[in-house]
Motif scaffolding. Structure first.
Motif, mmCIF file in Angstrom:
data_model
loop_
_atom_site.group_PDB
_atom_site.id
_atom_site.type_symbol
_atom_site.label_atom_id
_atom_site.label_comp_id
_atom_site.label_asym_id
_atom_site.label_seq_id
_atom_site.Cartn_x
_atom_site.Cartn_y
_atom_site.Cartn_z
ATOM 1 N N ALA A 44 0.927 -1.126 0.043
ATOM 2 C CA ALA A 44 -0.056 -0.138 -0.137
ATOM 3 C C ALA A 44 0.791 1.041 0.010
ATOM 4 C CB ALA A 44 -1.020 -0.236 1.342
ATOM 5 N N TYR A 45 1.886 1.168 0.689
ATOM 6 C CA TYR A 45 2.809 2.363 0.948
ATOM 7 C C TYR A 45 3.490 2.615 -0.496
ATOM 8 C CZ TYR A 45 6.969 5.053 2.590
ATOM 9 O OH TYR A 45 7.885 6.224 2.755
ATOM 10 N N GLN A 49 2.625 5.696 -2.796
ATOM 11 C CA GLN A 49 4.039 6.602 -3.242
ATOM 12 C C GLN A 49 4.306 6.656 -4.920
ATOM 13 O OE1 GLN A 49 7.876 5.165 -2.098
ATOM 14 N NE2 GLN A 49 7.988 6.600 -0.528
ATOM 15 N N SER A 50 3.728 5.948 -5.609
ATOM 16 C CA SER A 50 3.978 5.992 -7.181
ATOM 17 C C SER A 50 3.157 6.992 -7.280
ATOM 18 C CB SER A 50 4.000 4.682 -7.568
ATOM 19 O OG SER A 50 2.658 4.065 -7.498
ATOM 20 N N MET A 51 1.763 7.160 -6.790
ATOM 21 C CA MET A 51 0.836 8.062 -7.296
ATOM 22 C C MET A 51 1.224 9.198 -6.764
ATOM 23 S SD MET A 51 -3.028 6.153 -7.055
ATOM 24 C CE MET A 51 -2.720 5.520 -5.376
ATOM 25 N N THR A 52 1.566 9.311 -5.634
ATOM 26 C CA THR A 52 2.041 10.859 -5.238
ATOM 27 C C THR A 52 2.969 11.369 -5.973
ATOM 28 O OG1 THR A 52 3.201 9.768 -3.591
ATOM 29 C CG2 THR A 52 0.763 10.499 -2.786
ATOM 30 N N TYR A 87 2.201 10.822 3.593
ATOM 31 C CA TYR A 87 0.942 10.542 2.974
ATOM 32 C C TYR A 87 0.878 9.210 2.720
ATOM 33 C CZ TYR A 87 -2.682 11.362 -0.822
ATOM 34 O OH TYR A 87 -3.660 11.175 -1.762
ATOM 35 N N PRO A 88 1.883 8.281 2.155
ATOM 36 C CA PRO A 88 1.681 7.112 2.121
ATOM 37 C C PRO A 88 1.805 6.115 3.418
ATOM 38 C CG PRO A 88 3.600 8.060 0.389
ATOM 39 C CD PRO A 88 3.037 8.927 1.474
ATOM 40 N N ASN A 95 -5.256 1.279 4.464
ATOM 41 C CA ASN A 95 -5.530 -0.021 3.723
ATOM 42 C C ASN A 95 -5.524 -1.287 4.631
ATOM 43 O OD1 ASN A 95 -6.126 0.087 0.885
ATOM 44 N ND2 ASN A 95 -4.367 1.345 1.180
ATOM 45 N N LEU A 96 -4.651 -1.040 5.772
ATOM 46 C CA LEU A 96 -4.407 -2.446 6.662
ATOM 47 C C LEU A 96 -5.995 -2.350 7.594
ATOM 48 C CD1 LEU A 96 -0.852 -2.196 8.097
ATOM 49 C CD2 LEU A 96 -2.023 -3.855 6.491
#
Length: 164
Positions: A44-45, A49-52, A87-88, A95-96
């Motif tokens: 999830a992190y 992170q790839s989106m941000t 943010y990530p 998500n958890l």
């Protein structure tokens, strides 16, 4: 002379806020990510992170938002602390603990709560610090983008771990 001293004091205050955020976020991760779920948290992190990374650079390079005070100024113009760590990290926790088997309205409130919390922190930082400044941006764009990317990350998370 007085103005220079107050600017130095504000810079120190803002950097101290960033260090506090790092410390607080690490504490949250160590406290709320169980050892047996580290793999899920990391997925999830890194997905968030790839989106941000993409959206954060688009927003900063188009001067919608500026980050006057940053810890890693030579990396890029976005806030490394916010876009790549804080943010990530919150998305990993999002998500958890997502209430997957609860009714729709509880899941919607859960997403609104997380989105509102992050947006509220950003709005307070914009108003009272030099960590972030809106140029051609409004809080509701943050709320919308955070909410949508949280939802997208959860869809990816659910898809990736569907066999488990």
């Amino acid at each position: 002379m007085y103005r220079y001293l107050s600017e130095v004091a504000l810079l120190k205050r803002d950097k101290m806020i960033l260090y506090t955020i790092w410390f607080f976020t690490v504490g949250l991760l160590l406290t709320f990510v169980p050892k047996h779920r580290i793999r899920q948290a990391l997925l999830a992190y890194f997905f968030k992170q790839s989106m941000t990374w993409l959206f954060g650079l688009l927003v900063v390079e188009n001067r919608f938002i500026i980050y006057p005070v940053r810890l890693f100024k030579k990396v890029n113009k976005s806030s490394f602390s916010y876009e790549y760590f804080f943010y990530p990290s919150f998305c990993a926790l999002f998500n958890l603990y997502y209430p997957e088997k609860k009714p729709f309205w509880i899941r919607a409130l859960y997403n609104i709560f997380y989105t509102g919390l992050l947006t509220g922190i950003e709005v307070l930082a914009e108003k009272y610090t030099n960590l972030i400044k809106y140029v051609n941006w409004r809080w509701y764009w943050s709320f919308l983008s955070i909410g949508l990317t949280n939802y997208a990350s959860h869809l990816f998370y659910r898809w990736f771990f569907k066999e488990e």
